[in-house]
Design a protein around this motif. Structure first.
Motif, PDB file in Angstrom:
ATOM      1  N   LEU A  15      22.792 -37.278 -10.707  1.00  0.00           N
ATOM      2  CA  LEU A  15      21.603 -36.422 -10.755  1.00  0.00           C
ATOM      3  C   LEU A  15      20.846 -36.446  -9.431  1.00  0.00           C
ATOM      4  CD1 LEU A  15      20.017 -36.966 -14.286  1.00  0.00           C
ATOM      5  CD2 LEU A  15      20.865 -34.836 -13.326  1.00  0.00           C
ATOM      6  N   SER A  16      20.788 -37.600  -8.783  1.00  0.00           N
ATOM      7  CA  SER A  16      20.078 -37.657  -7.506  1.00  0.00           C
ATOM      8  C   SER A  16      20.802 -36.844  -6.432  1.00  0.00           C
ATOM      9  CB  SER A  16      19.888 -39.102  -7.059  1.00  0.00           C
ATOM     10  OG  SER A  16      21.118 -39.674  -6.680  1.00  0.00           O
ATOM     11  N   ASP A  17      22.128 -36.888  -6.454  1.00  0.00           N
ATOM     12  CA  ASP A  17      22.882 -36.089  -5.488  1.00  0.00           C
ATOM     13  C   ASP A  17      22.704 -34.590  -5.740  1.00  0.00           C
ATOM     14  OD1 ASP A  17      23.788 -38.400  -4.340  1.00  0.00           O
ATOM     15  OD2 ASP A  17      25.739 -38.363  -5.345  1.00  0.00           O
ATOM     16  N   ILE A  18      22.751 -34.204  -6.994  1.00  0.00           N
ATOM     17  CA  ILE A  18      22.555 -32.792  -7.345  1.00  0.00           C
ATOM     18  C   ILE A  18      21.147 -32.349  -6.992  1.00  0.00           C
ATOM     19  CG2 ILE A  18      22.476 -31.155  -9.267  1.00  0.00           C
ATOM     20  CD1 ILE A  18      24.736 -32.788 -10.563  1.00  0.00           C
ATOM     21  N   MET A  19      20.159 -33.240  -7.215  1.00  0.00           N
ATOM     22  CA  MET A  19      18.780 -32.914  -6.881  1.00  0.00           C
ATOM     23  C   MET A  19      18.633 -32.637  -5.389  1.00  0.00           C
ATOM     24  SD  MET A  19      15.351 -35.257  -7.145  1.00  0.00           S
ATOM     25  CE  MET A  19      15.981 -36.404  -5.954  1.00  0.00           C
ATOM     26  N   CYS A  20      19.251 -33.451  -4.555  1.00  0.00           N
ATOM     27  CA  CYS A  20      19.176 -33.235  -3.109  1.00  0.00           C
ATOM     28  C   CYS A  20      19.769 -31.882  -2.726  1.00  0.00           C
ATOM     29  CB  CYS A  20      19.891 -34.358  -2.371  1.00  0.00           C
ATOM     30  SG  CYS A  20      19.048 -35.929  -2.464  1.00  0.00           S
ATOM     31  N   VAL A  22      20.099 -29.148  -4.664  1.00  0.00           N
ATOM     32  CA  VAL A  22      19.297 -28.035  -5.190  1.00  0.00           C
ATOM     33  C   VAL A  22      18.023 -27.861  -4.383  1.00  0.00           C
ATOM     34  CG1 VAL A  22      17.940 -27.302  -7.194  1.00  0.00           C
ATOM     35  CG2 VAL A  22      20.264 -28.130  -7.504  1.00  0.00           C
ATOM     36  N   VAL A  23      17.352 -28.950  -4.051  1.00  0.00           N
ATOM     37  CA  VAL A  23      16.104 -28.848  -3.280  1.00  0.00           C
ATOM     38  C   VAL A  23      16.380 -28.304  -1.885  1.00  0.00           C
ATOM     39  CG1 VAL A  23      14.232 -30.180  -2.248  1.00  0.00           C
ATOM     40  CG2 VAL A  23      14.876 -30.588  -4.615  1.00  0.00           C
ATOM     41  N   ALA A  24      17.439 -28.779  -1.245  1.00  0.00           N
ATOM     42  CA  ALA A  24      17.772 -28.286   0.094  1.00  0.00           C
ATOM     43  C   ALA A  24      18.133 -26.805   0.059  1.00  0.00           C
ATOM     44  CB  ALA A  24      18.920 -29.098   0.678  1.00  0.00           C
ATOM     45  N   TYR A  25      18.892 -26.396  -0.951  1.00  0.00           N
ATOM     46  CA  TYR A  25      19.271 -24.990  -1.066  1.00  0.00           C
ATOM     47  C   TYR A  25      18.040 -24.114  -1.299  1.00  0.00           C
ATOM     48  CZ  TYR A  25      21.566 -20.750  -2.659  1.00  0.00           C
ATOM     49  OH  TYR A  25      21.966 -19.453  -2.799  1.00  0.00           O
ATOM     50  N   ASN A  26      17.160 -24.530  -2.200  1.00  0.00           N
ATOM     51  CA  ASN A  26      15.958 -23.749  -2.474  1.00  0.00           C
ATOM     52  C   ASN A  26      15.026 -23.701  -1.268  1.00  0.00           C
ATOM     53  OD1 ASN A  26      16.751 -23.142  -5.070  1.00  0.00           O
ATOM     54  ND2 ASN A  26      15.605 -24.811  -6.001  1.00  0.00           N
ATOM     55  N   TYR A  27      14.928 -24.809  -0.539  1.00  0.00           N
ATOM     56  CA  TYR A  27      14.075 -24.838   0.654  1.00  0.00           C
ATOM     57  C   TYR A  27      14.602 -23.869   1.716  1.00  0.00           C
ATOM     58  CZ  TYR A  27      11.175 -26.747   4.380  1.00  0.00           C
ATOM     59  OH  TYR A  27      10.262 -26.881   5.388  1.00  0.00           O
ATOM     60  N   GLY A  54      13.880 -35.675 -11.239  1.00  0.00           N
ATOM     61  CA  GLY A  54      13.253 -36.995 -11.182  1.00  0.00           C
ATOM     62  C   GLY A  54      13.015 -37.580 -12.560  1.00  0.00           C
ATOM     63  N   ILE A  55      12.583 -36.734 -13.488  1.00  0.00           N
ATOM     64  CA  ILE A  55      12.373 -37.197 -14.863  1.00  0.00           C
ATOM     65  C   ILE A  55      13.697 -37.640 -15.480  1.00  0.00           C
ATOM     66  CG2 ILE A  55      11.697 -36.444 -17.178  1.00  0.00           C
ATOM     67  CD1 ILE A  55       9.627 -34.608 -15.793  1.00  0.00           C
ATOM     68  N   GLY A  56      14.754 -36.871 -15.269  1.00  0.00           N
ATOM     69  CA  GLY A  56      16.068 -37.236 -15.788  1.00  0.00           C
ATOM     70  C   GLY A  56      16.592 -38.527 -15.187  1.00  0.00           C
ATOM     71  N   ILE A  57      16.358 -38.733 -13.891  1.00  0.00           N
ATOM     72  CA  ILE A  57      16.801 -39.954 -13.225  1.00  0.00           C
ATOM     73  C   ILE A  57      16.057 -41.163 -13.793  1.00  0.00           C
ATOM     74  CG2 ILE A  57      16.776 -41.179 -11.014  1.00  0.00           C
ATOM     75  CD1 ILE A  57      17.292 -38.398  -9.715  1.00  0.00           C
ATOM     76  N   ILE A  58      14.755 -41.009 -13.998  1.00  0.00           N
ATOM     77  CA  ILE A  58      13.953 -42.109 -14.552  1.00  0.00           C
ATOM     78  C   ILE A  58      14.415 -42.442 -15.965  1.00  0.00           C
ATOM     79  CG2 ILE A  58      11.641 -42.736 -15.356  1.00  0.00           C
ATOM     80  CD1 ILE A  58      10.575 -41.199 -12.884  1.00  0.00           C
TER      81      ILE A  58
END
Length: 72
Positions: A15-20, A22-27, A54-58
């Protein structure tokens, strides 16, 4: 139980890798949209997409910790 805790740790890392990504692509998309398409929102809005990840990772980390404690 220990194998399940390792599974949830792996899910949290994934999830942390996917989050990075998605955020980079959206930015990048927001920056391009501001320059060429006339978007009015700032590019920092792309970081809001990190909140659900972040919620899913937690949650995965807490479940992995509790399963690891029960395995002892």
């Amino acid at each position: 139980m220990k194998k399940l805790s390792y599974l949830f740790i792996a899910i949290a890392i994934l999830l942390s890798d996917i989050m990075c990504f998605v955020v980079a692509y959206n930015y990048r998309d927001m920056l391009c949209g501001i320059e060429h398409a006339g978007y009015s929102a700032p590019a920092n809005v792309a970081f809001l997409s990190a909140i659900p990840f972040g919620i899913g990772i937690i949650i995965c980390a807490v479940v992995a910790y509790t399963l690891h404690k029960k395995a002892r």
